[in-house]
Write a protein that holds these residues in place. Structure first.
Motif, PDB file in Angstrom:
ATOM      1  N   UNK A  58       0.829  -1.207   0.000  1.00  0.00           N
ATOM      2  CA  UNK A  58       0.000   0.000   0.000  1.00  0.00           C
ATOM      3  C   UNK A  58       0.865   1.259   0.000  1.00  0.00           C
ATOM      4  N   UNK A  59       1.903   1.269   0.825  1.00  0.00           N
ATOM      5  CA  UNK A  59       2.800   2.428   0.866  1.00  0.00           C
ATOM      6  C   UNK A  59       3.489   2.631  -0.483  1.00  0.00           C
ATOM      7  N   UNK A  60       3.886   1.531  -1.125  1.00  0.00           N
ATOM      8  CA  UNK A  60       4.512   1.605  -2.445  1.00  0.00           C
ATOM      9  C   UNK A  60       3.506   2.142  -3.471  1.00  0.00           C
ATOM     10  N   UNK A  61       2.265   1.663  -3.398  1.00  0.00           N
ATOM     11  CA  UNK A  61       1.212   2.112  -4.317  1.00  0.00           C
ATOM     12  C   UNK A  61       0.937   3.603  -4.138  1.00  0.00           C
ATOM     13  N   UNK A  65       1.352   6.478  -6.942  1.00  0.00           N
ATOM     14  CA  UNK A  65       0.218   7.348  -7.278  1.00  0.00           C
ATOM     15  C   UNK A  65       0.607   8.822  -7.155  1.00  0.00           C
ATOM     16  N   UNK A  66       1.340   9.149  -6.106  1.00  0.00           N
ATOM     17  CA  UNK A  66       1.771  10.534  -5.921  1.00  0.00           C
ATOM     18  C   UNK A  66       2.696  10.958  -7.056  1.00  0.00           C
ATOM     19  N   UNK A  72      -5.962   7.160  -8.053  1.00  0.00           N
ATOM     20  CA  UNK A  72      -6.450   5.790  -7.983  1.00  0.00           C
ATOM     21  C   UNK A  72      -6.752   5.419  -6.527  1.00  0.00           C
ATOM     22  N   UNK A  73      -7.744   4.579  -6.369  1.00  0.00           N
ATOM     23  CA  UNK A  73      -8.192   4.176  -5.035  1.00  0.00           C
ATOM     24  C   UNK A  73      -7.656   2.787  -4.697  1.00  0.00           C
ATOM     25  N   UNK A  74      -7.799   2.413  -3.440  1.00  0.00           N
ATOM     26  CA  UNK A  74      -7.474   1.051  -3.046  1.00  0.00           C
ATOM     27  C   UNK A  74      -8.646   0.467  -2.287  1.00  0.00           C
ATOM     28  N   UNK A  75      -8.826  -0.836  -2.432  1.00  0.00           N
ATOM     29  CA  UNK A  75      -9.937  -1.550  -1.833  1.00  0.00           C
ATOM     30  C   UNK A  75      -9.359  -2.642  -0.945  1.00  0.00           C
TER      31      UNK A  75
END
Length: 99
Positions: A58-61, A65-66, A72-75
């Motif tokens: 998640x931190x990598x994503x 994204x930044x 983009x969202x995460x679920x």
């Protein structure tokens, strides 16, 4: 009018593209490619992996994204009853009775 021909148009895409995070797409490079290909939502399947590994992904994503200026969202797809029951004392199983 000439403005209709020369002005850029903006269209909203109504379809969303969802991808499940996993080892094959965990690198920043692959995440970047997915975002550029149109990924809108990344799904984290908590039936597999540890909370720590999901946090790292998640931190990598978020970092990618930044960098790509993506919203983009995460679920988070939780495991179900295992999470809702919390940690049991001494990790011992319990017997559930109907009714």
């Amino acid at each position: 009018s000439m403005n209709l021909v020369c002005e850029p148009t903006f269209s909203v895409r109504k379809t969303k593209i969802l991808g499940t995070a996993g080892p094959a797409c965990g690198s920043e490079g692959v995440m970047t490619k997915l975002l550029k290909a149109g990924l809108n939502i990344v799904r984290f399947n908590f039936s597999h992996g540890s909370h720590e590994s999901h946090l790292e992904m998640l931190e990598r994503f978020r970092k990618v994204c930044k960098k790509e200026q993506s919203d983009a969202a995460f679920l988070l797809d939780t495991k179900g009853p295992e999470i809702r029951t919390a940690m049991l004392k001494d990790h011992k199983p319990i017997l559930l009775e109907k009714g």
